[in-house]
Design a protein around this motif. Structure first.
Motif, short mmCIF file in Angstrom:
data_model
loop_
_atom_site.label_atom_id
_atom_site.label_comp_id
_atom_site.label_asym_id
_atom_site.label_seq_id
_atom_site.Cartn_x
_atom_site.Cartn_y
_atom_site.Cartn_z
N SER A 95 0.86 -1.18 0.00
CA SER A 95 0.00 0.00 0.00
C SER A 95 0.90 1.23 0.00
O SER A 95 2.13 1.12 0.03
CB SER A 95 -0.93 0.00 1.22
OG SER A 95 -0.20 0.28 2.40
N SER A 96 0.31 2.39 -0.01
CA SER A 96 1.11 3.62 -0.03
C SER A 96 1.86 3.85 1.28
O SER A 96 2.87 4.56 1.30
CB SER A 96 0.21 4.82 -0.33
OG SER A 96 -0.81 4.94 0.66
N LEU A 97 1.38 3.25 2.37
CA LEU A 97 1.99 3.47 3.67
C LEU A 97 2.78 2.27 4.18
O LEU A 97 3.68 2.44 5.02
CB LEU A 97 0.91 3.82 4.71
CG LEU A 97 0.11 5.10 4.46
CD1 LEU A 97 -0.94 5.27 5.55
CD2 LEU A 97 1.03 6.31 4.40
N PHE A 98 2.48 1.08 3.68
CA PHE A 98 3.10 -0.11 4.26
C PHE A 98 3.23 -1.19 3.19
O PHE A 98 2.27 -1.48 2.48
CB PHE A 98 2.27 -0.63 5.44
CG PHE A 98 2.89 -1.78 6.18
CD1 PHE A 98 3.93 -1.56 7.06
CD2 PHE A 98 2.42 -3.07 5.99
CE1 PHE A 98 4.51 -2.62 7.75
CE2 PHE A 98 2.99 -4.13 6.68
CZ PHE A 98 4.03 -3.90 7.56
N THR A 99 4.41 -1.78 3.11
CA THR A 99 4.68 -2.90 2.21
C THR A 99 5.38 -4.00 3.00
O THR A 99 6.29 -3.71 3.79
CB THR A 99 5.56 -2.47 1.03
OG1 THR A 99 4.89 -1.45 0.29
CG2 THR A 99 5.88 -3.64 0.11
N ALA A 100 4.94 -5.25 2.81
CA ALA A 100 5.53 -6.35 3.56
C ALA A 100 5.53 -7.62 2.73
O ALA A 100 4.69 -7.80 1.83
CB ALA A 100 4.77 -6.58 4.86
N ASN A 101 6.49 -8.50 3.03
CA ASN A 101 6.59 -9.80 2.37
C ASN A 101 6.87 -10.87 3.41
O ASN A 101 7.69 -10.68 4.31
CB ASN A 101 7.72 -9.81 1.34
CG ASN A 101 7.49 -8.82 0.22
OD1 ASN A 101 6.65 -9.02 -0.64
ND2 ASN A 101 8.24 -7.72 0.24
N LEU A 102 6.17 -11.99 3.28
CA LEU A 102 6.37 -13.14 4.15
C LEU A 102 6.72 -14.33 3.28
O LEU A 102 6.03 -14.60 2.29
CB LEU A 102 5.12 -13.44 4.97
CG LEU A 102 5.17 -14.68 5.88
CD1 LEU A 102 6.19 -14.47 7.00
CD2 LEU A 102 3.79 -14.98 6.45
N PHE A 153 9.65 -5.64 5.71
CA PHE A 153 8.63 -4.60 5.56
C PHE A 153 9.27 -3.24 5.33
O PHE A 153 10.44 -3.01 5.68
CB PHE A 153 7.72 -4.55 6.80
CG PHE A 153 8.38 -3.91 7.99
CD1 PHE A 153 8.26 -2.55 8.23
CD2 PHE A 153 9.11 -4.68 8.88
CE1 PHE A 153 8.88 -1.96 9.34
CE2 PHE A 153 9.73 -4.11 9.98
CZ PHE A 153 9.60 -2.74 10.21
N VAL A 154 8.49 -2.35 4.76
CA VAL A 154 8.83 -0.94 4.62
C VAL A 154 7.60 -0.14 5.00
O VAL A 154 6.51 -0.34 4.43
CB VAL A 154 9.28 -0.58 3.19
CG1 VAL A 154 9.55 0.93 3.09
CG2 VAL A 154 10.51 -1.37 2.78
N ALA A 155 7.74 0.77 5.97
CA ALA A 155 6.62 1.61 6.42
C ALA A 155 6.97 3.08 6.20
O ALA A 155 8.11 3.50 6.42
CB ALA A 155 6.32 1.35 7.89
N LYS A 156 5.96 3.86 5.78
CA LYS A 156 6.12 5.30 5.56
C LYS A 156 5.01 6.03 6.31
O LYS A 156 4.05 6.52 5.71
CB LYS A 156 6.09 5.62 4.07
CG LYS A 156 7.20 4.93 3.28
CD LYS A 156 7.09 5.24 1.78
CE LYS A 156 8.20 4.55 1.01
NZ LYS A 156 8.10 4.80 -0.46
N PRO A 157 5.13 6.08 7.65
CA PRO A 157 4.04 6.65 8.44
C PRO A 157 3.91 8.16 8.31
O PRO A 157 2.82 8.70 8.51
CB PRO A 157 4.41 6.25 9.87
CG PRO A 157 5.90 6.12 9.83
CD PRO A 157 6.24 5.58 8.47
N LEU A 158 5.02 8.84 8.01
CA LEU A 158 5.00 10.30 7.90
C LEU A 158 5.74 10.71 6.62
O LEU A 158 6.61 9.98 6.14
CB LEU A 158 5.67 10.96 9.12
CG LEU A 158 5.07 10.66 10.49
CD1 LEU A 158 5.97 11.23 11.58
CD2 LEU A 158 3.66 11.23 10.60
N ARG A 159 5.43 11.88 6.14
CA ARG A 159 6.12 12.38 4.96
C ARG A 159 7.62 12.52 5.24
O ARG A 159 8.03 13.14 6.22
CB ARG A 159 5.54 13.73 4.55
CG ARG A 159 6.16 14.32 3.29
CD ARG A 159 5.50 15.65 2.94
NE ARG A 159 6.11 16.25 1.76
CZ ARG A 159 5.76 15.97 0.51
NH1 ARG A 159 4.78 15.09 0.29
NH2 ARG A 159 6.35 16.55 -0.51
#
Length: 205
Positions: free
Chosen positions: A8-15, A57-63
């Motif tokens: 998604s635009s805010l969170f990407t994850a792979n298991l 995972f990669v998270a982008k909680p804030l700009r």
């Protein structure tokens, strides 16, 4: 192997779950023999099982802020006891005292090495990482990443050749102490005329 990914635009994850069997491999190991010359054992029919779970995972909680991480938990073991003939560094067949003999003759030393169930060495079987990158100014980013390494085993060592021709039994090899290291990085993107340019710096533990 089985994997699942979410984006998604805010969170990407792979298991990812995996189970890999290495079959009928050849393993060459150095031997500290009773003779002054260093010898090698050429073992055939070696099987190993590598299985585990991986998550990143990669998270982008804030700009301007990016948080990334991963964890990998594996279980890697040699699966069977093996045997192999002894050779010198020039590839010549030898007896248990390092004396050159005819290939696969009665004097050509064949050793049995019982490594079934021993951990595969020289690679951490539990790893994890957590990193943060932040854009302080437009084009200028700094980041810090921590990396953890655990359950890292040494390779088993064939310390001598048995003069009684007994099988060589191995206990679990030495477990290297767990370690965590930190790396710092910074980057700056800018224009030189009509060209894009970047300055990148790293301080690695």
């Amino acid at each position: 192997e089985f994997g699942y990914g979410f984006s998604s635009s805010l969170f990407t994850a792979n298991l990812n779950l995996y189970r890999t069997v290495w079959m009928d491999k050849t393993l060459v190991r150095a031997v500290n023999a009773t003779s002054p010359e260093s010898l090698v054992a050429n073992m055939e029919g070696v099987n190993a099982l590598h299985q585990g779970v991986e998550f990143d995972f990669v998270a982008k909680p804030l700009r301007g802020l990016e948080i990334n991480g991963m964890v990998s938990i594996g279980d890697w073991n040699w699966q069977n006891d093996v045997s192999g003939y002894l050779y010198n560094r020039e590839g010549q067949p030898v007896n248990k005292d390092g004396v050159v003999v005819d290939m696969q003759s009665a004097d050509h030393y064949k050793m049995n090495v019982n490594i079934g169930g021993i951990h595969v060495g020289n690679s951490a079987q539990t790893t994890a990482a957590l990193g943060v990158r932040y854009e302080i100014l437009k084009g200028f980013k700094i980041g810090l990443e921590g990396n953890y390494f655990g359950r890292n085993y040494a390779y088993f060592n064939i310390s001598s050749v048995s003069s009684s021709l007994n099988d060589l039994d191995f206990a679990q090899p030495w477990q290297i102490p767990d370690a965590t290291v930190f790396d710092f990085n910074a980057s700056y993107r800018f224009k030189v005329g009509t060209f894009d340019a970047s300055l990148i710096g790293n301080i690695q533990n």
